[in-house]
Design an enzyme around this catalytic site. Sequence first.
Site, PDB file in Angstrom:
ATOM      1  N   ASN A  12      11.393  -9.194  27.545  1.00  0.00           N
ATOM      2  CA  ASN A  12      11.738  -8.610  26.250  1.00  0.00           C
ATOM      3  C   ASN A  12      13.239  -8.302  26.257  1.00  0.00           C
ATOM      4  OD1 ASN A  12      12.308  -6.601  24.296  1.00  0.00           O
ATOM      5  ND2 ASN A  12      10.131  -6.201  24.077  1.00  0.00           N
ATOM      6  N   HIS A  15      16.800  -4.817  24.536  1.00  0.00           N
ATOM      7  CA  HIS A  15      17.821  -3.852  24.946  1.00  0.00           C
ATOM      8  C   HIS A  15      19.154  -4.495  25.334  1.00  0.00           C
ATOM      9  CE1 HIS A  15      15.201  -0.740  23.971  1.00  0.00           C
ATOM     10  NE2 HIS A  15      14.263  -1.189  24.785  1.00  0.00           N
ATOM     11  N   HIS A  48      11.673  -7.893  19.416  1.00  0.00           N
ATOM     12  CA  HIS A  48      11.062  -7.059  18.372  1.00  0.00           C
ATOM     13  C   HIS A  48      12.081  -6.866  17.257  1.00  0.00           C
ATOM     14  CE1 HIS A  48       8.919  -2.925  17.493  1.00  0.00           C
ATOM     15  NE2 HIS A  48       8.996  -3.692  16.425  1.00  0.00           N
ATOM     16  N   ARG A  54      17.508  -1.876  14.688  1.00  0.00           N
ATOM     17  CA  ARG A  54      18.317  -1.095  15.643  1.00  0.00           C
ATOM     18  C   ARG A  54      18.726  -1.921  16.860  1.00  0.00           C
ATOM     19  NH1 ARG A  54      13.847   3.044  18.098  1.00  0.00           N
ATOM     20  NH2 ARG A  54      13.522   3.491  15.918  1.00  0.00           N
ATOM     21  N   GLU A  75       7.793  -9.878  18.052  1.00  0.00           N
ATOM     22  CA  GLU A  75       7.088  -8.604  17.855  1.00  0.00           C
ATOM     23  C   GLU A  75       7.470  -8.046  16.514  1.00  0.00           C
ATOM     24  OE1 GLU A  75       7.429  -5.188  20.406  1.00  0.00           O
ATOM     25  OE2 GLU A  75       7.241  -6.526  22.100  1.00  0.00           O
ATOM     26  N   GLU A 156      -2.538  -7.571  23.445  1.00  0.00           N
ATOM     27  CA  GLU A 156      -1.650  -7.075  24.501  1.00  0.00           C
ATOM     28  C   GLU A 156      -2.039  -5.619  24.734  1.00  0.00           C
ATOM     29  OE1 GLU A 156       2.477  -8.161  24.434  1.00  0.00           O
ATOM     30  OE2 GLU A 156       3.058  -6.291  25.413  1.00  0.00           O
ATOM     31  N   HIS A 199       4.569  -2.693  28.412  1.00  0.00           N
ATOM     32  CA  HIS A 199       5.195  -1.421  28.036  1.00  0.00           C
ATOM     33  C   HIS A 199       5.375  -0.533  29.252  1.00  0.00           C
ATOM     34  CE1 HIS A 199       6.701   1.878  25.663  1.00  0.00           C
ATOM     35  NE2 HIS A 199       6.835   1.004  24.684  1.00  0.00           N
TER      36      HIS A 199
HETATM   37  N1  PXP Z   1       5.154  -5.178  24.691  1.00  0.00           N
HETATM   38  C1  PXP Z   1       5.238  -4.557  23.489  1.00  0.00           C
HETATM   39  C2  PXP Z   1       4.216  -4.878  22.452  1.00  0.00           C
HETATM   40  C3  PXP Z   1       6.298  -3.670  23.204  1.00  0.00           C
HETATM   41  O1  PXP Z   1       6.383  -3.062  22.008  1.00  0.00           O
HETATM   42  C4  PXP Z   1       7.296  -3.469  24.186  1.00  0.00           C
HETATM   43  C5  PXP Z   1       8.452  -2.564  23.890  1.00  0.00           C
HETATM   44  O2  PXP Z   1       9.209  -3.093  22.867  1.00  0.00           O
HETATM   45  C6  PXP Z   1       7.161  -4.145  25.408  1.00  0.00           C
HETATM   46  C7  PXP Z   1       6.078  -4.969  25.650  1.00  0.00           C
HETATM   47  C8  PXP Z   1       8.169  -3.979  26.500  1.00  0.00           C
HETATM   48  O3  PXP Z   1       8.184  -2.670  26.915  1.00  0.00           O
HETATM   49  P1  PXP Z   1       9.317  -2.184  27.927  1.00  0.00           P
HETATM   50  O4  PXP Z   1      10.620  -2.420  27.251  1.00  0.00           O
HETATM   51  O5  PXP Z   1       8.990  -0.759  28.143  1.00  0.00           O
HETATM   52  O6  PXP Z   1       9.160  -3.030  29.156  1.00  0.00           O
END
Ligand code: PXP
Length: 253
Positions: A12, A15, A48, A54, A75, A156, A199
């Site tokens: 993901n 960030h 996402h 943001r 996402e 998920e 997550h």
């Molecule tokens: N899966 C989903 C559905 C999420 O919303 C997120 C966070 O955006 C993640 C995975 C990844 O989570 P993390 O950034 O905490 O690894």
Amino acid sequence: MTPIPPLRLGLNIDHVATIRNARGGDAPDPVRAALMAIECGADGITAHLREDRRHIRDEDMARLKLEIAKPLNFEMAATTEMLGIALRVKPYAVCLVPENRAERTTEGGLDVIGGHNHLKPFIEELKHAGIRVSLFIEADAAPIEMAARLGAPVIEMHTGSYCEAVQHGNHALAERELLRLKQGARRAAELGIEVHAGHGLDFYTAEQVSAIPEIMELNIGHFLVGEAIYVGLPVAVRQMRAAMVAGRAKAVS
Ligand code: PXP
């Protein structure tokens, strides 16, 4: 014994965009990070597009779709605006998530029971467009069974509560949360649903979760982007893969 399927790693990259947006320019570029992660063994990229933009922006999604050669997992919240964007971008997959403006990150699973009537047409329209739909839910029987009734091919499971319990050193709670994930994965597989998880995962929790044989994909962001500050993204991705392989070796079907 049935063979245990391989486990995919989705990075993901939200960030990377968070850091870029802190200065308003073009760097660091989340697409460059995505390409690098794929080169180092990531099986797909998750991003996402939030309502408030943001981190990931509309043009990031379009560029990811064009430039990466591995599956793009988009996402999004179930809103008309996001549906329109997803139908234009046509990612490999869409993961429907709850979204709350005030939250720092996705807080809980999607309310698939209360939200059934709202979600159903979104799922149908995305599926009709050939997009694989995943629902981000808690690992409990009721939402998993509702996901099956809604016709979602993938769920998920939210691993946030498990990861938080581990982080706080609450071993009893961590064990209960891990058991909840195991039972949830089993129930979903019985219903013919493909199981993903994500997550809050880090090397340790990813290794533990990788031992759940029904889980086919982990989506990991914040920890890997943070780790990349110390060791670089290629090393962080390879170390995560090694943790997943070590965990998978403990899986029993
Ligand atoms: N899966 C989903 C559905 C999420 O919303 C997120 C966070 O955006 C993640 C995975 C990844 O989570 P993390 O950034 O905490 O690894």
